[in-house]
Design a protein around this motif. Structure first.
Motif, PDB file in Angstrom:
ATOM      1  N   GLN A 171     164.484  54.084  -5.205  1.00  0.00           N
ATOM      2  CA  GLN A 171     164.195  54.507  -6.577  1.00  0.00           C
ATOM      3  C   GLN A 171     162.850  55.244  -6.595  1.00  0.00           C
ATOM      4  O   GLN A 171     161.802  54.645  -6.348  1.00  0.00           O
ATOM      5  N   ILE A 172     162.893  56.557  -6.890  1.00  0.00           N
ATOM      6  CA  ILE A 172     161.675  57.364  -6.943  1.00  0.00           C
ATOM      7  C   ILE A 172     161.280  57.562  -8.401  1.00  0.00           C
ATOM      8  O   ILE A 172     161.990  58.220  -9.167  1.00  0.00           O
ATOM      9  N   THR A 173     160.142  56.986  -8.773  1.00  0.00           N
ATOM     10  CA  THR A 173     159.656  57.068 -10.147  1.00  0.00           C
ATOM     11  C   THR A 173     158.468  58.027 -10.239  1.00  0.00           C
ATOM     12  O   THR A 173     157.941  58.487  -9.215  1.00  0.00           O
ATOM     13  N   LEU A 174     158.033  58.287 -11.460  1.00  0.00           N
ATOM     14  CA  LEU A 174     156.882  59.167 -11.666  1.00  0.00           C
ATOM     15  C   LEU A 174     155.635  58.609 -11.002  1.00  0.00           C
ATOM     16  O   LEU A 174     154.853  59.353 -10.393  1.00  0.00           O
ATOM     17  N   ASP A 175     155.434  57.310 -11.085  1.00  0.00           N
ATOM     18  CA  ASP A 175     154.254  56.695 -10.464  1.00  0.00           C
ATOM     19  C   ASP A 175     154.228  56.941  -8.960  1.00  0.00           C
ATOM     20  O   ASP A 175     153.168  57.209  -8.369  1.00  0.00           O
ATOM     21  N   ILE A 176     155.381  56.851  -8.321  1.00  0.00           N
ATOM     22  CA  ILE A 176     155.469  57.077  -6.873  1.00  0.00           C
ATOM     23  C   ILE A 176     155.146  58.526  -6.542  1.00  0.00           C
ATOM     24  O   ILE A 176     154.391  58.818  -5.603  1.00  0.00           O
ATOM     25  N   VAL A 177     155.705  59.455  -7.308  1.00  0.00           N
ATOM     26  CA  VAL A 177     155.444  60.882  -7.076  1.00  0.00           C
ATOM     27  C   VAL A 177     153.967  61.199  -7.276  1.00  0.00           C
ATOM     28  O   VAL A 177     153.356  61.919  -6.490  1.00  0.00           O
TER      29      VAL A 177
END
Length: 422
Positions: A216-222
């Motif tokens: 799961q790629i979220t905005l926080d990770i990006v």
């Protein structure tokens, strides 16, 4: 060796290139060269990550020519000789020469005869302006093409392709990326596809799958992977453009505190190139002739910011924002040029008067070119009455002075004096 995603996703055919349709689209110049198999040396210049290497490799893949890559700064003359020998045996070789603006004279002298013969088809890549940074000898033997930063849509297309491609991309991973994460990844790199792909690869490979085996790629990770904060977590991303708009309108309205607030939001997002471009637009559009030295100070501050980088860049940026806020304002320049363009685009223009036409060629006098021209410097105060506008626009007026600053006020007085003489 673990090859990066940006390398693996490099196109092998012209039709796989993302963006740059003004060069590689149907019927455009590079596409025509490939279709006709009439390649010539070229220089590709533009910001990093816009596809210079991709275009070169795609040209080679589409034409089946041998393809070699060298760097003008780090590879030596012997490396060029190896490419030349290969070209003698195979007929022609496409040579991508990165940082071509750093090509020294011995390497240049070696290359020139091979470019003349067509044995080596040079594709020079540079981020520098070739009209300034590349020697005339190389420039005259190559076509020059400018590459543009990729649009958000272009980058999203490439990112989705990388996520789906099982052979070259990340298709073997089970990835689910949120819309706001994809938007930020495609926008925050300012048109640099390589940086976007690098960020995506790091995000995917450094995130553990959930209990269902999905990454799961979220905005926080990006944000963490590309080290740039999003201005807001809104899904559609309108806030990015809203903040840019608010910055300009706050400076135009002379509100220092609001301007610093919106500047701070752009700084926090790491958008140095966006800030630089917008401040230069503001300096000329909103301050203009009311205070021309403010435009000079803006350019200087931007140059300092680009050399410093963040976090120190915030200091010259804040300085120039305060300067622009408290400066007198004038939009007379943009109004004047837009009025002139409106006449031209509506077909009101006509032939240049004969006395203003070029007369530096044989037979010009017979055509009455430049014959009755009056040289202003031969008259008092370097001014003489004569017609300059085309016949259809003799009475056109585009410039209306603004009196908000001392400089333009002085220009207005001179303008009025000249008009009275007319």
């Amino acid at each position: 060796m673990n090859k990066p995603l940006a390398f693996l996703m490099r196109p092998t055919r012209i039709d796989q290139i993302i963006g740059q349709t003004h060069l590689v689209g149907p019927g455009k110049i590079i596409q025509r060269m490939v279709d006709a198999k009439m390649l010539s040396s070229m220089i590709l210049y533009g910001p990093p990550g816009t596809g210079k290497t991709s275009i070169a490799s795609a040209i080679a893949g589409s034409t089946q020519y041998a393809f070699r890559m060298l760097n003008a700064a780090t590879d030596n003359k012997k490396d060029l000789q190896i490419v030349a020998e290969e070209a003698k045996m195979s007929g022609s070789v496409i040579l991508l020469l990165d940082e071509v603006h750093r090509l020294d004279k011995p390497k240049q002298d070696f290359l020139l005869p091979h470019l003349e013969s067509g044995r080596i088809i040079l594709i020079g890549a540079t981020t520098e302006n070739p009209y300034i940074s590349i020697s005339p000898a190389i420039r005259s033997r190559a076509q020059i093409f400018e590459l543009k930063p990729l649009s958000i849509e272009d980058i999203q297309l490439a990112l989705n392709s990388a996520l789906e491609d099982r052979e070259r991309g990340l298709g073997k991973y089970h990835v689910r990326i949120t819309d706001d994460a994809l938007l930020h990844l495609s926008r925050a790199t300012n048109g640099d596809l390589r940086s976007s792909l690098n960020g995506l690869e790091l995000a995917v490979k450094s995130t553990n799958p959930d209990d269902n085996g999905i990454i799961q790629i979220t905005l926080d990770i990006v944000e963490e992977c590309i080290q740039r904060k999003a201005l807001t977590h809104d899904k559609d991303g309108d806030a990015h453009y809203d903040v840019i708009s608010a910055l300009q309108k706050s400076i135009r309205g002379s509100d220092v505190n609001a301007s610093l607030h919106y500047l701070g939001r752009l700084i926090e997002a790491g958008d140095l190139s966006i800030i630089a471009r917008r401040l230069m637009v503001i300096a000329y559009e909103d301050i203009g002739l009311a205070n021309p030295s403010a435009a000079q100070r803006t350019v200087t501050a931007i140059q300092a910011s680009e050399r410093l980088g963040f976090p120190e860049a915030r200091i010259p940026l804040a300085t120039v924002v305060i300067d622009l806020c408290l400066s007198p304002k004038s939009n007379s320049s943009i109004i004047a040029i837009d009025a002139a363009l409106q006449d031209i685009r509506s077909g009101k223009s006509s032939d240049v008067p004969d006395h203003l036409r070029d007369s530096h060629y044989k037979g010009a006098k017979k055509l009455d070119r430049g014959v009755s021209y009056k040289y202003p410097h031969s008259y008092p105060e370097a001014w003489v009455k004569q017609q300059y506008l085309p016949n259809k626009l003799q009475k056109a007026i585009y410039y209306y002075p603004n009196h908000t600053g001392k400089y333009e006020d002085a220009l207005a007085r001179q303008y009025s004096k000249i008009n009275q003489r007319k």
